[in-house]
Design an enzyme around this catalytic site. Sequence first.
Site, PDB file in Angstrom:
ATOM      1  CE  LYS A 225     -16.294  -0.650   2.706  1.00 19.26           C
ATOM      2  NZ  LYS A 225     -15.583  -0.913   4.034  1.00 19.26           N
TER       3      LYS A 225
ATOM      4  CB  SER B  27     -13.357   2.235   4.064  1.00 20.69           C
ATOM      5  OG  SER B  27     -14.405   1.701   4.543  1.00 20.69           O
TER       6      SER B  27
END
Length: 207
Positions: free
Chosen positions: A160, A122
């Site tokens: 993230k 991701s």
Amino acid sequence: MLGDRIKKLRKERGLTQQELGSMLGVQKSAIAKYENGRVSNLKKDTISKLAEIFQVSPNYLLCIDEPASPLISHNIEIPLYSDVCCGEGIFVEDNIEEYISLPESLLSSTKEYFCQYANGDSMKNESIQPGDLIVFEKTQNLNNGDIGCFTVEDNIATCKKYFLDHKNNCVILQPANDKYNPIIINEFNYESFRIIGKLSLVISKRA
């Protein structure tokens, strides 16, 4: 030539251009340009950091001082925890698996760090691939756009990009891959959310 010295020292240490770029904080293409002589005037800070990575004097890199006299190098022992998820999130064990030794020149001796291996894709558009070693500074202070390590449920960690949305009164954990949705932290799950680190270094897994 400077480029020849960089290429020679990189190969002697078994580093790929991508690995050296990660250690230096630049893209693989930049290392290729350095080695090909396409960048003639490297910044002083870049030369100093290359010298620290290769453990030689800046003069040696600049072909001023021929002998490659090693500099005194100190290492920092960084605790390695279970894989951090760069996907949907996985459990991180409380115990330390081992310690990773990294040159002090790459980090700061006055800060505390931890590291984990990336598991998932991701964050691939931020050059973080599965198997990469991710080093985080232990901190709870992030600015918008910083890449960090977060817990989103009990003992679950994820890597993230951090954004604080004042307008909607929420935190957005943004992946760097369009196939993943952002994680929204709001009043319903804020109690389980915690900032545990800020990205300091990515060491790419050798292909």
